[in-house]
Design an enzyme around this catalytic site. Structure first.
Site: not given
Length: 418
Positions: A141, A225, A254
């Site tokens: 994802f 990522d 985040k």
């Protein structure tokens, strides 16, 4: 304290006024402190999801609050026609923590998806017309924008928005599959060190080292990522550091902002020279307020030894979870304080709902995996409370299953907590 009528009102408001790309909201939270949240009824919850690995130093941490207030009173935004001290300081800090050396550079956006969009463009700039292929992993994802969705190896998520941005090919997460796919027409390989949305699935042992060797051999970029795994969550500043490699680019978001929206692309070596004026940009990206807050969050993580705490508390939690008295637990996986709890039955949503009833915030990453990503600040008190609440939750769910399945034997179910 709100009454029942007011509770119904906010649920009706959310159902009427918010787009339906999310399911129904499970609670109305109005306040947070450390690892705890309070809803509009005044009930306290232990937050072991941390905004999905965002609230790295917990809710309303003094360092976060002071950084927001101080910088907001000084300067919030001037656009990227100009530089600001917090922006330059954060870029230098990220380069140091990632180990880029002097050749590294940083691009700032406002989210993980924006960071991955920038990385996608970096791959295209590197590839040009000679390297049209981009490789990514199945079940990974990377975001929900059209570019990052093209990198996301989940057909069900892509289908409503097809056709995708072309050129992306998906591989199984094996070295053999990577060896077979890589050639001199590949611009880049995108990987998550741990597939968080897929159920907290780490890459196979040795995969990142092999990926680094193979991409270097073929002249392709290795782009990691670290949106969910960065900022110390796995017990290193970045998860790629566990493998002892140096990638060409890393994306982060985040946890670096601790609750303030920010994302970044960090480049290494020759990849740092691919962008040139006009190739990418963001109005809000890297503004003084966001970068000042992120700088304060990272400084607090570093000052308080929270990377080391994530490693120690993660090991402590996994051992304790696996020792709980429940046949519903099939094991744990992950690294540091990004943990997947594998369930023996596809009941993760029921477990999550029962946890909320018991005052515990966790997440169903998929049908048979619970994901936890608490603040990096947690200690024995929070861990003990989590274990008590989670054991109670598992017992509640097991009793409900027994009612639904009268033939179930008691030996398959957890015992009541002492």
């Amino acid at each position: 304290m709100a009454n029942a009528t007011e509770t119904i009102d906010w649920q009706e408001d959310a159902g009427r006024d918010l787009v339906r790309s999310f399911g129904p909201r499970m609670a109305m939270f109005v306040r947070g402190e450390g690892a705890y949240l309070w809803d509009d009824q005044g009930r306290r919850y232990l937050d072991f999801l941390g905004g999905i690995a965002v609230n790295s130093i917990g809710h309303a941490h003094p360092a976060f609050v002071e950084a927001v207030a101080t910088q907001a009173a000084r300067l919030a935004h001037v656009s990227n026609y100009f530089a600001t001290p917090p922006q330059l300081a954060l870029a230098a800090r990220l380069k140091r923590l990632a180990g880029t050396g002097e050749s590294g550079r940083v691009y700032f956006g406002n989210s993980g998806a924006e960071a991955n969009e920038a990385a996608f463009k970096l791959a295209r700039l590197h590839g040009g017309s000679d390297r049209p292929r981009i490789l990514a992993l199945r079940n990974a994802f990377h975001g929900r924008t059209m570019g990052t969705l093209a990198l996301t190896g989940k057909a069900a998520m892509q289908e409503p928005f097809s056709p995708m941005v072309p050129g992306v090919e998906f591989l199984d997460s094996t070295v053999d599959a990577l060896e077979a796919a890589l050639d001199d027409r590949v611009a880049a390989l995108f990987v998550e060190p741990i597939k968080g949305e897929a159920g907290v699935l780490p890459l196979p042992e040795g995969y990142l080292a092999a990926a680094r060797e193979l991409t270097a051999r073929h002249g392709a970029l290795l782009i990691v990522d670290e949106i969910q795994t960065g900022a110390g969550r796995t017990g290193e500043w970045f998860a790629f550091q566990h493998a002892g490699i140096v990638p060409d680019a890393v994306t982060v978001a985040k946890g670096i902002g601790g609750g303030f929206p920010i994302g970044a692309l960090i480049t290494f070596g020759a990849a740092s020279e691919l962008f040139y004026p006009g190739t990418h940009g963001s109005t809000f990206g890297g503004n003084a307020l966001a970068t000042a807050v992120a700088g304060a969050v990272l400084e607090e993580i570093e000052r308080s030894g929270l990377v080391e705490n994530a490693a120690a508390r993660g090991a402590q939690l996994r051992e304790a979870i696996e020792a709980l008295d429940s046949d519903l637990i099939a094991g744990t996986r992950g690294e540091g304080l990004l943990i997947g709890i594998a369930l023996s039955r596809p009941i993760a949503k029921a477990v999550t709902a029962a946890a909320m009833e018991n005052g515990l915030v966790i997440n169903a990453a998929n049908d048979d995996t619970i994901r936890i990503a608490p603040p990096l600040t947690i200690g024995d008190v929070e861990i003990d409370e989590f274990l008590e609440l989670f054991q109670t939750t598992l017992t509640t769910v097991a009793h409900a299953l027994l009612l639904d399945d009268p033939d179930a034997t008691a030996s398959r179910l957890p015992k009541d907590p002492a």
